[in-house]
Design a protein around this motif. Structure first.
Motif, PDB file in Angstrom:
ATOM      1  N   LEU A 180      -4.519  40.565   4.715  1.00 55.67           N
ATOM      2  CA  LEU A 180      -5.557  39.627   5.093  1.00 55.67           C
ATOM      3  C   LEU A 180      -5.555  39.437   6.614  1.00 55.67           C
ATOM      4  CD1 LEU A 180      -5.049  36.889   2.336  1.00 55.67           C
ATOM      5  CD2 LEU A 180      -6.587  38.868   2.301  1.00 55.67           C
ATOM      6  N   ASP A 181      -6.708  39.111   7.133  1.00 55.24           N
ATOM      7  CA  ASP A 181      -6.853  38.880   8.570  1.00 55.24           C
ATOM      8  C   ASP A 181      -6.544  37.405   8.850  1.00 55.24           C
ATOM      9  OD1 ASP A 181      -7.436  39.135  11.222  1.00 55.24           O
ATOM     10  OD2 ASP A 181      -9.617  39.101  10.963  1.00 55.24           O
ATOM     11  N   LEU A 182      -5.381  37.145   9.417  1.00 58.35           N
ATOM     12  CA  LEU A 182      -4.966  35.776   9.703  1.00 58.35           C
ATOM     13  C   LEU A 182      -5.062  35.493  11.194  1.00 58.35           C
ATOM     14  CD1 LEU A 182      -1.727  35.444   7.520  1.00 58.35           C
ATOM     15  CD2 LEU A 182      -4.068  34.843   6.898  1.00 58.35           C
ATOM     16  N   PRO A 183      -5.284  34.236  11.561  1.00 58.60           N
ATOM     17  CA  PRO A 183      -5.345  33.914  12.985  1.00 58.60           C
ATOM     18  C   PRO A 183      -4.013  34.053  13.706  1.00 58.60           C
ATOM     19  CG  PRO A 183      -5.579  31.939  11.664  1.00 58.60           C
ATOM     20  CD  PRO A 183      -5.655  33.088  10.719  1.00 58.60           C
ATOM     21  N   HIS A 225       5.818  45.053   3.822  1.00 57.66           N
ATOM     22  CA  HIS A 225       5.495  43.794   3.137  1.00 57.66           C
ATOM     23  C   HIS A 225       4.488  42.946   3.896  1.00 57.66           C
ATOM     24  CE1 HIS A 225       8.863  45.095   0.735  1.00 57.66           C
ATOM     25  NE2 HIS A 225       8.696  44.080  -0.079  1.00 57.66           N
ATOM     26  N   GLN A 226       3.831  43.541   4.886  1.00 54.97           N
ATOM     27  CA  GLN A 226       2.875  42.774   5.683  1.00 54.97           C
ATOM     28  C   GLN A 226       1.744  42.208   4.820  1.00 54.97           C
ATOM     29  OE1 GLN A 226       2.585  42.547   9.422  1.00 54.97           O
ATOM     30  NE2 GLN A 226       0.440  42.899   9.851  1.00 54.97           N
ATOM     31  N   ALA A 227       1.160  43.025   3.959  1.00 53.56           N
ATOM     32  CA  ALA A 227       0.032  42.565   3.150  1.00 53.56           C
ATOM     33  C   ALA A 227       0.437  41.404   2.250  1.00 53.56           C
ATOM     34  CB  ALA A 227      -0.525  43.716   2.317  1.00 53.56           C
ATOM     35  N   PHE A 228       1.591  41.522   1.616  1.00 49.86           N
ATOM     36  CA  PHE A 228       2.032  40.459   0.713  1.00 49.86           C
ATOM     37  C   PHE A 228       2.320  39.178   1.485  1.00 49.86           C
ATOM     38  CE2 PHE A 228       5.304  38.676  -2.349  1.00 49.86           C
ATOM     39  CZ  PHE A 228       4.361  38.272  -3.274  1.00 49.86           C
ATOM     40  N   CYS A 229       2.897  39.293   2.675  1.00 56.03           N
ATOM     41  CA  CYS A 229       3.169  38.092   3.474  1.00 56.03           C
ATOM     42  C   CYS A 229       1.879  37.406   3.908  1.00 56.03           C
ATOM     43  CB  CYS A 229       4.031  38.445   4.679  1.00 56.03           C
ATOM     44  SG  CYS A 229       5.758  38.779   4.258  1.00 56.03           S
ATOM     45  N   ILE A 244       5.983  46.112 -14.270  1.00 54.04           N
ATOM     46  CA  ILE A 244       7.201  46.774 -13.817  1.00 54.04           C
ATOM     47  C   ILE A 244       7.786  46.100 -12.576  1.00 54.04           C
ATOM     48  CG2 ILE A 244       6.600  49.017 -14.783  1.00 54.04           C
ATOM     49  CD1 ILE A 244       5.565  49.839 -11.992  1.00 54.04           C
ATOM     50  N   HIS A 245       9.000  46.480 -12.281  1.00 57.68           N
ATOM     51  CA  HIS A 245       9.665  46.067 -11.048  1.00 57.68           C
ATOM     52  C   HIS A 245       8.812  46.467  -9.846  1.00 57.68           C
ATOM     53  CE1 HIS A 245      13.352  45.063  -8.782  1.00 57.68           C
ATOM     54  NE2 HIS A 245      12.928  45.976  -7.927  1.00 57.68           N
ATOM     55  N   GLY A 246       8.767  45.561  -8.862  1.00 62.42           N
ATOM     56  CA  GLY A 246       8.030  45.868  -7.640  1.00 62.42           C
ATOM     57  C   GLY A 246       6.550  45.589  -7.715  1.00 62.42           C
ATOM     58  N   PHE A 247       6.095  44.871  -8.737  1.00 64.59           N
ATOM     59  CA  PHE A 247       4.640  44.762  -8.945  1.00 64.59           C
ATOM     60  C   PHE A 247       3.922  44.050  -7.804  1.00 64.59           C
ATOM     61  CE2 PHE A 247       6.195  40.947 -11.306  1.00 64.59           C
ATOM     62  CZ  PHE A 247       5.435  39.959 -10.705  1.00 64.59           C
ATOM     63  N   ALA A 248       4.613  43.186  -7.072  1.00 64.34           N
ATOM     64  CA  ALA A 248       3.944  42.470  -5.984  1.00 64.34           C
ATOM     65  C   ALA A 248       3.540  43.390  -4.840  1.00 64.34           C
ATOM     66  CB  ALA A 248       4.850  41.357  -5.447  1.00 64.34           C
ATOM     67  N   GLN A 249       4.105  44.602  -4.811  1.00 69.49           N
ATOM     68  CA  GLN A 249       3.763  45.593  -3.796  1.00 69.49           C
ATOM     69  C   GLN A 249       2.773  46.629  -4.315  1.00 69.49           C
ATOM     70  OE1 GLN A 249       5.065  43.791  -1.175  1.00 69.49           O
ATOM     71  NE2 GLN A 249       5.175  45.833  -0.314  1.00 69.49           N
ATOM     72  N   LEU A 250       2.231  46.408  -5.511  1.00 72.77           N
ATOM     73  CA  LEU A 250       1.399  47.420  -6.166  1.00 72.77           C
ATOM     74  C   LEU A 250       0.056  46.841  -6.592  1.00 72.77           C
ATOM     75  CD1 LEU A 250       4.241  48.847  -8.449  1.00 72.77           C
ATOM     76  CD2 LEU A 250       3.385  49.883  -6.332  1.00 72.77           C
ATOM     77  N   ARG A 251      -0.467  45.877  -5.847  1.00 65.82           N
ATOM     78  CA  ARG A 251      -1.638  45.122  -6.308  1.00 65.82           C
ATOM     79  C   ARG A 251      -2.935  45.920  -6.241  1.00 65.82           C
ATOM     80  NH1 ARG A 251      -2.195  40.488  -2.832  1.00 65.82           N
ATOM     81  NH2 ARG A 251      -1.138  41.767  -1.273  1.00 65.82           N
ATOM     82  N   LYS A 252      -2.955  46.991  -5.482  1.00 63.95           N
ATOM     83  CA  LYS A 252      -4.119  47.878  -5.483  1.00 63.95           C
ATOM     84  C   LYS A 252      -4.007  48.906  -6.604  1.00 63.95           C
ATOM     85  CE  LYS A 252      -6.661  51.162  -2.552  1.00 63.95           C
ATOM     86  NZ  LYS A 252      -6.691  51.814  -1.209  1.00 63.95           N
ATOM     87  N   SER A 293      -4.018  44.293 -12.208  1.00 63.60           N
ATOM     88  CA  SER A 293      -3.651  43.097 -12.972  1.00 63.60           C
ATOM     89  C   SER A 293      -2.522  42.318 -12.309  1.00 63.60           C
ATOM     90  CB  SER A 293      -3.253  43.470 -14.399  1.00 63.60           C
ATOM     91  OG  SER A 293      -2.050  44.231 -14.422  1.00 63.60           O
ATOM     92  N   THR A 294      -1.742  42.976 -11.469  1.00 68.44           N
ATOM     93  CA  THR A 294      -0.606  42.290 -10.852  1.00 68.44           C
ATOM     94  C   THR A 294      -1.037  41.300  -9.768  1.00 68.44           C
ATOM     95  OG1 THR A 294      -0.231  44.055  -9.233  1.00 68.44           O
ATOM     96  CG2 THR A 294       0.911  44.238 -11.333  1.00 68.44           C
ATOM     97  N   HIS A 295      -2.253  41.448  -9.273  1.00 70.12           N
ATOM     98  CA  HIS A 295      -2.720  40.454  -8.306  1.00 70.12           C
ATOM     99  C   HIS A 295      -2.858  39.094  -8.982  1.00 70.12           C
ATOM    100  CE1 HIS A 295      -4.510  38.839  -4.716  1.00 70.12           C
ATOM    101  NE2 HIS A 295      -5.581  38.459  -5.381  1.00 70.12           N
ATOM    102  N   ASP A 296      -3.329  39.083 -10.223  1.00 70.93           N
ATOM    103  CA  ASP A 296      -3.408  37.828 -10.970  1.00 70.93           C
ATOM    104  C   ASP A 296      -2.013  37.244 -11.206  1.00 70.93           C
ATOM    105  OD1 ASP A 296      -6.169  37.891 -11.088  1.00 70.93           O
ATOM    106  OD2 ASP A 296      -6.208  38.911 -13.034  1.00 70.93           O
ATOM    107  N   ASP A 297      -1.024  38.113 -11.433  1.00 67.35           N
ATOM    108  CA  ASP A 297       0.354  37.635 -11.580  1.00 67.35           C
ATOM    109  C   ASP A 297       0.795  36.910 -10.313  1.00 67.35           C
ATOM    110  OD1 ASP A 297       0.392  38.946 -14.042  1.00 67.35           O
ATOM    111  OD2 ASP A 297       1.315  40.747 -13.209  1.00 67.35           O
ATOM    112  N   CYS A 298       0.473  37.493  -9.175  1.00 67.25           N
ATOM    113  CA  CYS A 298       0.854  36.862  -7.904  1.00 67.25           C
ATOM    114  C   CYS A 298       0.150  35.523  -7.725  1.00 67.25           C
ATOM    115  CB  CYS A 298       0.556  37.801  -6.741  1.00 67.25           C
ATOM    116  SG  CYS A 298       1.622  39.264  -6.710  1.00 67.25           S
ATOM    117  N   LEU A 299      -1.097  35.432  -8.137  1.00 69.02           N
ATOM    118  CA  LEU A 299      -1.806  34.154  -8.045  1.00 69.02           C
ATOM    119  C   LEU A 299      -1.142  33.101  -8.932  1.00 69.02           C
ATOM    120  CD1 LEU A 299      -5.543  35.319  -8.064  1.00 69.02           C
ATOM    121  CD2 LEU A 299      -4.077  34.787  -6.096  1.00 69.02           C
ATOM    122  N   THR A 300      -0.618  33.516 -10.080  1.00 68.75           N
ATOM    123  CA  THR A 300       0.114  32.597 -10.949  1.00 68.75           C
ATOM    124  C   THR A 300       1.393  32.113 -10.270  1.00 68.75           C
ATOM    125  OG1 THR A 300      -0.776  33.653 -12.941  1.00 68.75           O
ATOM    126  CG2 THR A 300       1.234  32.357 -13.204  1.00 68.75           C
TER     127      THR A 300
END
Length: 318
Positions: A54-57, A104-108, A287-295, A299-306
């Motif tokens: 994401l584009d953050l200030p 991990h830039q995108a996830f952060c 699976i393991h590592g799903f937070a790095q596989l959202r593209k 479905s794992t993006h919804d997991d992260c939102l949870t």
């Protein structure tokens, strides 16, 4: 609609599609690669399997002092300025051998946006060049510096939220325990380990069931362990073996098809027995590592939102 594997395990269709692609790719075993090659491969996979950042200030590099030299950090914030408040201290995964600020830039950026909190990622030293306890030494030093450095950070931090994935989840717990035993300038108010390794037991059922064909495999885990060279039973390497009586509220995450799933489960059970306020989230069919596989696995993006929603609930209601 979830599919069933030959062993009767439930797997999501997008997870199955990703694993089918990965298992057909003929990637060489981790143990045959140099650390540099493995790190480059992890960075390449992150660039194609993870959503765009994401584009953050505010995305700004910082430096914290460590016992062995400077520790690189990166600050993410969705606001240019903010009032005093807590910050997420993020530790990346990668078996203590691979991964860095870039992977991990995108996830952060997602964490910073979703939680409306500053996130400070820690670029700790990696094995085998820097085996155990280099990683926990750096992570603890960075957390203590963050607690006392408002001028350098540009924010007054009132509480720490150690968070990390995989090896980073392990380090989040280790830092929480270290700050609990010897308080920092500000307290840990919440910890968020994602699919962490917490012990060195070789007999977990999840290891036997998912150690081949589910991305994180037995060869990789053994290679990571040899590189890290942790002291068996040491709670700074395996935080399950530490005391849990003073653990802060916790959001603990596991993945249903992860070979180290049960390491997270037994840690969660210990926290419950110790009376800790725990939100335990196990995401079935992934699976393991799903937070790095959202593209690659949408479905794992919804997991992260949870996960983010659970964190917000703790911060709002305690």
């Amino acid at each position: 609609m979830a599919d069933e594997t030959a062993t009767g395990v439930t797997i999501r269709p997008d997870v199955k599609g990703f694993l089918d692609y990965l298992n057909a790719a003929g990637t060489p075993p981790m143990s045959t690669l140099t650390p540099a090659m493995a790190r480059q491969g992890f960075l390449m996979m992150s660039s194609v399997a993870e959503r765009a950042p994401l584009d953050l200030p505010v995305i700004r590099d910082l430096v914290a002092p460590g016992a062995a030299g400077d520790i690189a950090l990166r600050l993410y914030d969705s606001r240019d300025t903010r009032a005093p408040g807590p910050a997420v201290v993020f530790f990346h995964g990668g078996g203590f051998v691979i991964g860095d600020l870039a992977t991990h830039q995108a996830f952060c950026t997602e964490i910073a946006s979703a939680l409306d909190l500053p996130v400070i990622a820690v670029d700790y030293r990696l094995a085998p060049e820097h085996p155990f306890p280099a990683a926990p030494d750096d992570c603890e030093a960075a957390a203590r510096w963050i607690a006392t450095s408002p001028d350098a950070i540009g924010r007054t931090i009132t509480g720490l939220i150690p968070m990390g994935d995989s090896a980073g989840g392990n380090l989040a717990i280790v830092v929480t325990q270290a700050v609990g035993a010897r308080p920092a300038a500000v307290p840990v108010i919440l910890q968020v380990p994602l699919y962490p390794l917490t012990d060195d037991r070789p007999d977990h059922a999840s290891h036997r069931q998912f150690c081949e064909g589910f991305m994180l495999n037995a060869d990789s885990m053994a290679w990571f362990a040899r590189c890290y060279a942790a002291t068996p039973g040491d709670p700074r390497a395996y935080p399950l073996y530490n005391d849990h009586a003073h653990t802060p509220p916790t959001v603990l995450v596991t993945a249903g098809l992860d070979p180290i799933r049960d390491s997270g489960r037994v840690y969660g059970a210990e926290l419950v027995l110790a009376g800790v306020n725990v939100t335990f989230l196990e995401f079935a069919g992934t699976i393991h590592g799903f937070a790095q596989l959202r593209k690659a696995i949408p479905s794992t993006h919804d997991d992260c939102l949870t996960i983010f929603a659970a964190i917000r609930r703790h911060l709002e209601h305690g």
